[in-house]
Motif scaffolding. Structure first.
Motif, PDB file in Angstrom:
ATOM      1  N   LEU A 143       0.877  -1.167   0.000  1.00  0.00           N
ATOM      2  CA  LEU A 143       0.000   0.000   0.000  1.00  0.00           C
ATOM      3  C   LEU A 143       0.911   1.211   0.000  1.00  0.00           C
ATOM      4  O   LEU A 143       1.812   1.323   0.839  1.00  0.00           O
ATOM      5  N   GLY A 144       0.721   2.114  -0.948  1.00  0.00           N
ATOM      6  CA  GLY A 144       1.584   3.283  -0.999  1.00  0.00           C
ATOM      7  C   GLY A 144       1.209   4.208  -2.129  1.00  0.00           C
ATOM      8  O   GLY A 144       0.099   4.138  -2.665  1.00  0.00           O
ATOM      9  N   SER A 145       2.130   5.081  -2.482  1.00  0.00           N
ATOM     10  CA  SER A 145       1.925   5.983  -3.614  1.00  0.00           C
ATOM     11  C   SER A 145       3.264   6.212  -4.294  1.00  0.00           C
ATOM     12  O   SER A 145       4.319   6.137  -3.657  1.00  0.00           O
ATOM     13  N   TYR A 146       3.212   6.473  -5.589  1.00  0.00           N
ATOM     14  CA  TYR A 146       4.428   6.721  -6.357  1.00  0.00           C
ATOM     15  C   TYR A 146       4.933   8.128  -6.070  1.00  0.00           C
ATOM     16  O   TYR A 146       4.153   9.076  -6.005  1.00  0.00           O
ATOM     17  N   VAL A 147       6.239   8.254  -5.881  1.00  0.00           N
ATOM     18  CA  VAL A 147       6.876   9.545  -5.636  1.00  0.00           C
ATOM     19  C   VAL A 147       7.669   9.903  -6.882  1.00  0.00           C
ATOM     20  O   VAL A 147       8.622   9.218  -7.251  1.00  0.00           O
ATOM     21  N   TYR A 148       7.265  10.973  -7.547  1.00  0.00           N
ATOM     22  CA  TYR A 148       7.872  11.369  -8.813  1.00  0.00           C
ATOM     23  C   TYR A 148       8.884  12.502  -8.657  1.00  0.00           C
ATOM     24  O   TYR A 148       9.835  12.592  -9.414  1.00  0.00           O
TER      25      TYR A 148
ATOM     26  N   GLU B 236      11.143  15.387  -5.995  1.00  0.00           N
ATOM     27  CA  GLU B 236      11.724  15.648  -4.686  1.00  0.00           C
ATOM     28  C   GLU B 236      10.744  16.472  -3.851  1.00  0.00           C
ATOM     29  O   GLU B 236      10.121  17.404  -4.341  1.00  0.00           O
ATOM     30  N   GLY B 237      10.608  16.086  -2.601  1.00  0.00           N
ATOM     31  CA  GLY B 237       9.700  16.786  -1.707  1.00  0.00           C
ATOM     32  C   GLY B 237       8.335  16.138  -1.586  1.00  0.00           C
ATOM     33  O   GLY B 237       7.575  16.458  -0.669  1.00  0.00           O
ATOM     34  N   GLU B 238       7.988  15.240  -2.522  1.00  0.00           N
ATOM     35  CA  GLU B 238       6.717  14.525  -2.416  1.00  0.00           C
ATOM     36  C   GLU B 238       6.840  13.429  -1.365  1.00  0.00           C
ATOM     37  O   GLU B 238       7.924  12.905  -1.112  1.00  0.00           O
ATOM     38  N   ARG B 239       5.716  13.068  -0.767  1.00  0.00           N
ATOM     39  CA  ARG B 239       5.724  12.019   0.253  1.00  0.00           C
ATOM     40  C   ARG B 239       4.944  10.798  -0.225  1.00  0.00           C
ATOM     41  O   ARG B 239       4.033  10.896  -1.039  1.00  0.00           O
ATOM     42  N   ASP B 240       5.315   9.661   0.320  1.00  0.00           N
ATOM     43  CA  ASP B 240       4.604   8.409   0.104  1.00  0.00           C
ATOM     44  C   ASP B 240       3.514   8.302   1.167  1.00  0.00           C
ATOM     45  O   ASP B 240       3.777   8.567   2.349  1.00  0.00           O
ATOM     46  N   LEU B 241       2.305   7.913   0.792  1.00  0.00           N
ATOM     47  CA  LEU B 241       1.233   7.824   1.792  1.00  0.00           C
ATOM     48  C   LEU B 241       1.312   6.562   2.639  1.00  0.00           C
ATOM     49  O   LEU B 241       0.571   6.408   3.613  1.00  0.00           O
ATOM     50  N   SER B 242       2.217   5.639   2.302  1.00  0.00           N
ATOM     51  CA  SER B 242       2.279   4.350   2.986  1.00  0.00           C
ATOM     52  C   SER B 242       2.342   4.435   4.507  1.00  0.00           C
ATOM     53  O   SER B 242       1.627   3.712   5.196  1.00  0.00           O
ATOM     54  N   PRO B 243       3.161   5.325   5.093  1.00  0.00           N
ATOM     55  CA  PRO B 243       3.202   5.399   6.556  1.00  0.00           C
ATOM     56  C   PRO B 243       1.878   5.856   7.185  1.00  0.00           C
ATOM     57  O   PRO B 243       1.666   5.672   8.384  1.00  0.00           O
ATOM     58  N   TYR B 244       1.018   6.462   6.392  1.00  0.00           N
ATOM     59  CA  TYR B 244      -0.277   6.939   6.890  1.00  0.00           C
ATOM     60  C   TYR B 244      -1.382   5.894   6.686  1.00  0.00           C
ATOM     61  O   TYR B 244      -2.538   6.154   7.019  1.00  0.00           O
ATOM     62  N   GLY B 245      -1.028   4.751   6.126  1.00  0.00           N
ATOM     63  CA  GLY B 245      -2.029   3.742   5.812  1.00  0.00           C
ATOM     64  C   GLY B 245      -1.891   2.482   6.636  1.00  0.00           C
ATOM     65  O   GLY B 245      -0.871   2.243   7.297  1.00  0.00           O
ATOM     66  N   ASP B 246      -2.922   1.675   6.594  1.00  0.00           N
ATOM     67  CA  ASP B 246      -2.934   0.360   7.240  1.00  0.00           C
ATOM     68  C   ASP B 246      -3.345  -0.663   6.194  1.00  0.00           C
ATOM     69  O   ASP B 246      -4.269  -0.430   5.403  1.00  0.00           O
ATOM     70  N   LEU B 247      -2.668  -1.813   6.191  1.00  0.00           N
ATOM     71  CA  LEU B 247      -2.954  -2.890   5.253  1.00  0.00           C
ATOM     72  C   LEU B 247      -3.008  -4.201   6.021  1.00  0.00           C
ATOM     73  O   LEU B 247      -2.123  -4.490   6.831  1.00  0.00           O
TER      74      LEU B 247
END
Length: 200
Positions: free
Chosen positions: A94-99, A101-112
């Protein structure tokens, strides 16, 4: 290999294969870490083609509301090749692509979580660094036309900052040892989908 490719959904026009659920032991050994990936053995990008799996997922919406509500989906991987897959291992992400610099991945904010059929309970997947994801128990081999089915659920907490656009995804990934250029190497593919987080 690009993660987007690993979580791509196989073409909907692929013929339906008979589904046989393989027994899932409680623990399994992942492919040896010192074996290169088949994609690393490429002399040019895209030369190695993995057409081993037919992957399908059901239940991932186009967008989800942030909060405590769980979204449940099912992911299936079918061995569409004529060979038995060795050193087979399953993982979920579970996450998001980071394209940029400065963007964040949502994975630490999620639960799977995955549904443990042997204990009839949901089990949380969390990596050491805090990201949502991890190894899912499953068979160590997968015969031709054999399938694995995993029920998963996820959520993204309300504290996720919405100050950027998230190209978010979740899915199931199967990894196995293949043979390419007369060498053993690891390959993977998966079933999943993309979604956008929004305020509830």
């Amino acid at each position: 290999m690009k993660l987007r490719r690993a979580l791509s959904v196989s073409a909907a026009t692929a013929a339906l294969l008979p589904l046989a659920v393989a027994a899932a032991p409680a623990s399994q050994a992942a492919p040896a870490a010192d074996i290169p990936t088949c994609y690393d053995l490429d002399t040019a990008y895209g030369q190695y083609h993995n057409n081993t799996f037919v992957g399908r997922s059901f239940g991932i919406p186009k967008s989800i509301a942030l909060g405590t509500h769980w979204t449940t989906y099912t992911a299936t991987l079918t061995n569409a090749s004529a060979k038995e897959l060795k050193s087979f291992a399953l993982s979920a992400k579970l996450g998001s692509y980071v394209y940029n610099e400065g963007e964040r991945d949502l994975s630490p904010y999620g639960d799977l979580q995955y549904w443990d059929t042997s204990q009839s309970a949901w089990k949380t997947l969390r990596q050491a660094g805090g990201n949502a994801g991890g190894t899912v128990p499953g068979p160590k081999t997968l015969k031709p036309r054999e399938s694995v089915h995993v029920q998963l659920r996820f959520r993204v907490r309300e504290d996720l900052p919405l100050d950027q656009t998230y190209d978010a995804f979740t899915g199931l990934v199967g990894t196995f040892v293949d043979r390419y250029r007369d060498m053993d190497c690891t390959a993977n593919d998966g079933a999943g989908g993309s979604f956008s987080p929004r305020k509830g």
